[in-house]
Design a protein around this motif. Structure first.
Motif, PDB file in Angstrom:
ATOM      1  N   ARG A   1     -26.397  39.053 -27.809  1.00 63.77           N
ATOM      2  CA  ARG A   1     -25.117  38.322 -27.828  1.00 63.77           C
ATOM      3  C   ARG A   1     -24.161  38.956 -28.837  1.00 63.77           C
ATOM      4  N   GLU A   2     -24.703  39.323 -29.999  1.00 61.93           N
ATOM      5  CA  GLU A   2     -23.870  39.983 -31.017  1.00 61.93           C
ATOM      6  C   GLU A   2     -23.347  41.322 -30.495  1.00 61.93           C
ATOM      7  N   ARG A   3     -24.189  42.031 -29.773  1.00 60.09           N
ATOM      8  CA  ARG A   3     -23.791  43.333 -29.223  1.00 60.09           C
ATOM      9  C   ARG A   3     -22.674  43.183 -28.200  1.00 60.09           C
ATOM     10  N   ILE A   4     -22.806  42.187 -27.332  1.00 58.94           N
ATOM     11  CA  ILE A   4     -21.777  41.952 -26.320  1.00 58.94           C
ATOM     12  C   ILE A   4     -20.457  41.550 -26.985  1.00 58.94           C
ATOM     13  N   THR A   5     -20.533  40.707 -28.015  1.00 56.03           N
ATOM     14  CA  THR A   5     -19.324  40.285 -28.737  1.00 56.03           C
ATOM     15  C   THR A   5     -18.621  41.494 -29.345  1.00 56.03           C
ATOM     16  N   LYS A   6     -19.390  42.399 -29.961  1.00 59.04           N
ATOM     17  CA  LYS A   6     -18.818  43.617 -30.542  1.00 59.04           C
ATOM     18  C   LYS A   6     -18.187  44.480 -29.469  1.00 59.04           C
ATOM     19  N   LEU A   7     -18.855  44.591 -28.317  1.00 59.98           N
ATOM     20  CA  LEU A   7     -18.298  45.382 -27.215  1.00 59.98           C
ATOM     21  C   LEU A   7     -16.965  44.800 -26.757  1.00 59.98           C
ATOM     22  N   GLU A   8     -16.906  43.483 -26.630  1.00 55.06           N
ATOM     23  CA  GLU A   8     -15.679  42.831 -26.161  1.00 55.06           C
ATOM     24  C   GLU A   8     -14.526  43.039 -27.150  1.00 55.06           C
ATOM     25  N   THR A   9     -14.836  42.977 -28.438  1.00 51.24           N
ATOM     26  CA  THR A   9     -13.766  43.145 -29.433  1.00 51.24           C
ATOM     27  C   THR A   9     -13.345  44.601 -29.586  1.00 51.24           C
ATOM     28  N   SER A  10     -14.202  45.530 -29.118  1.00 54.46           N
ATOM     29  CA  SER A  10     -13.860  46.953 -29.253  1.00 54.46           C
ATOM     30  C   SER A  10     -13.092  47.495 -28.049  1.00 54.46           C
ATOM     31  N   ILE A  11     -12.917  46.664 -27.021  1.00 59.18           N
ATOM     32  CA  ILE A  11     -12.208  47.116 -25.824  1.00 59.18           C
ATOM     33  C   ILE A  11     -10.737  47.354 -26.170  1.00 59.18           C
ATOM     34  N   GLU A  12     -10.271  48.564 -25.917  1.00 62.04           N
ATOM     35  CA  GLU A  12      -8.883  48.918 -26.224  1.00 62.04           C
ATOM     36  C   GLU A  12      -7.972  48.697 -25.028  1.00 62.04           C
ATOM     37  N   ASP A  13      -8.406  49.167 -23.879  1.00 63.70           N
ATOM     38  CA  ASP A  13      -7.609  49.000 -22.661  1.00 63.70           C
ATOM     39  C   ASP A  13      -8.039  47.712 -21.955  1.00 63.70           C
ATOM     40  N   GLU A  14      -7.240  47.337 -20.994  1.00 60.82           N
ATOM     41  CA  GLU A  14      -7.603  46.195 -20.153  1.00 60.82           C
ATOM     42  C   GLU A  14      -8.869  46.573 -19.378  1.00 60.82           C
ATOM     43  N   PRO A  15      -9.986  45.778 -19.528  1.00 59.33           N
ATOM     44  CA  PRO A  15     -11.223  46.150 -18.830  1.00 59.33           C
ATOM     45  C   PRO A  15     -11.047  46.065 -17.319  1.00 59.33           C
ATOM     46  N   THR A  16     -11.742  46.949 -16.634  1.00 58.27           N
ATOM     47  CA  THR A  16     -11.691  46.934 -15.170  1.00 58.27           C
ATOM     48  C   THR A  16     -12.392  45.677 -14.667  1.00 58.27           C
ATOM     49  N   ALA A  17     -12.154  45.384 -13.414  1.00 57.64           N
ATOM     50  CA  ALA A  17     -12.779  44.209 -12.798  1.00 57.64           C
ATOM     51  C   ALA A  17     -14.298  44.342 -12.842  1.00 57.64           C
ATOM     52  N   GLU A  18     -14.794  45.578 -12.644  1.00 57.08           N
ATOM     53  CA  GLU A  18     -16.246  45.800 -12.655  1.00 57.08           C
ATOM     54  C   GLU A  18     -16.836  45.509 -14.040  1.00 57.08           C
ATOM     55  N   ILE A  19     -16.167  46.017 -15.088  1.00 56.83           N
ATOM     56  CA  ILE A  19     -16.661  45.786 -16.455  1.00 56.83           C
ATOM     57  C   ILE A  19     -16.631  44.299 -16.780  1.00 56.83           C
ATOM     58  N   GLN A  20     -15.525  43.646 -16.433  1.00 58.88           N
ATOM     59  CA  GLN A  20     -15.411  42.206 -16.714  1.00 58.88           C
ATOM     60  C   GLN A  20     -16.490  41.414 -15.984  1.00 58.88           C
ATOM     61  N   GLU A  21     -16.750  41.807 -14.739  1.00 60.19           N
ATOM     62  CA  GLU A  21     -17.777  41.129 -13.935  1.00 60.19           C
ATOM     63  C   GLU A  21     -19.167  41.341 -14.540  1.00 60.19           C
ATOM     64  N   ARG A  22     -19.415  42.575 -15.001  1.00 61.23           N
ATOM     65  CA  ARG A  22     -20.731  42.864 -15.594  1.00 61.23           C
ATOM     66  C   ARG A  22     -20.927  42.142 -16.915  1.00 61.23           C
ATOM     67  N   ILE A  23     -19.884  42.016 -17.713  1.00 65.36           N
ATOM     68  CA  ILE A  23     -19.976  41.268 -18.974  1.00 65.36           C
ATOM     69  C   ILE A  23     -20.267  39.791 -18.681  1.00 65.36           C
ATOM     70  N   THR A  24     -19.533  39.233 -17.727  1.00 63.86           N
ATOM     71  CA  THR A  24     -19.729  37.832 -17.358  1.00 63.86           C
ATOM     72  C   THR A  24     -21.140  37.607 -16.834  1.00 63.86           C
ATOM     73  N   SER A  25     -21.594  38.519 -15.980  1.00 64.16           N
ATOM     74  CA  SER A  25     -22.935  38.420 -15.403  1.00 64.16           C
ATOM     75  C   SER A  25     -24.010  38.521 -16.493  1.00 64.16           C
ATOM     76  N   PHE A  26     -23.784  39.429 -17.467  1.00 67.12           N
ATOM     77  CA  PHE A  26     -24.760  39.611 -18.541  1.00 67.12           C
ATOM     78  C   PHE A  26     -24.834  38.365 -19.432  1.00 67.12           C
ATOM     79  N   LYS A  27     -23.678  37.764 -19.705  1.00 69.77           N
ATOM     80  CA  LYS A  27     -23.655  36.537 -20.502  1.00 69.77           C
ATOM     81  C   LYS A  27     -24.407  35.410 -19.787  1.00 69.77           C
TER      82      LYS A  27
END
Length: 197
Positions: free
Chosen positions: A123-149
């Protein structure tokens, strides 16, 4: 059959029980050595020293000491004071049901702890990944983050359920839900000569 032959037969029968206890322990992921010592002490009906256990198994006293420490960690053995002896004596839980509960709960508490720690780190790793995103995440990345959570939520729910199950066993409530029945006596017959039940 004379007394000596009877004693020999009884000893062989007792050894079979000790061997089966050792085999059964592997079901819990416990070494056959632990099972063997459990069976030996159980069938001895008295606390035993490391020297006695080493003589029974042919293993070293050092190895016996290591195994007894493991058994105490699993809550299936304990040191017992024997009056008049300076040696440490060990005894085991002589209730099969309590042994099962101890092995089940001890092993699963360790599994729960490891997996809940992993869940927290992920969970900490995912939070760090989300805060490190510079560009608008693609639909695929957003879907994979949601699915992983969601996967982590399911993971957490599963191990919380196991924790409640462990509590159910440790509290003794399991025995209300699944009572240990008295063994049927062979001499209990109905009027028609059939066994009851």
């Amino acid at each position: 059959m004379n007394n000596e032959q009877l004693l020999k037969e009884l000893k062989e029968a007792e050894n079979q029980i000790a061997d089966r206890i050792a085999d059964n322990m592997e079901t819990f992921g416990v070494s056959s050595t632990i099972g063997r010592l459990l069976g030996i002490i159980y069938m001895n009906r008295n606390a035993m020293t490391l020297d006695e256990l080493a003589a029974h198994t042919g293993m070293s006293k050092t190895r016996m000491s290591q195994v007894m420490r493991q058994m105490m960690t699993l809550n299936i053995a304990e040191k017992e004071f024997v009056k008049g002896s300076r040696k440490e004596h060990y005894n085991v839980e002589n209730d099969y049901v309590q042994t099962f509960i101890s092995l089940f709960t001890t092993n699963w508490k360790e599994v729960i702890s490891k997996n809940m720690t992993l869940e927290r780190r992920l969970r900490e790793r995912i939070t760090k990944l989300e805060t490190s995103i510079e560009d608008e995440p693609t639909a695929e990345i957003q879907e994979r983050i949601t699915s992983f959570k969601q996967e982590l939520d399911d993971w957490s729910s599963y191990y919380q359920w196991i924790r409640r199950l462990v509590d159910f066993f440790e509290s003794g409530e399991i025995l209300n839900a699944v009572p240990v029945k008295e063994p049927r006596k062979e001499n209990q017959y109905s009027e028609r000569g059939e066994t009851n039940g």
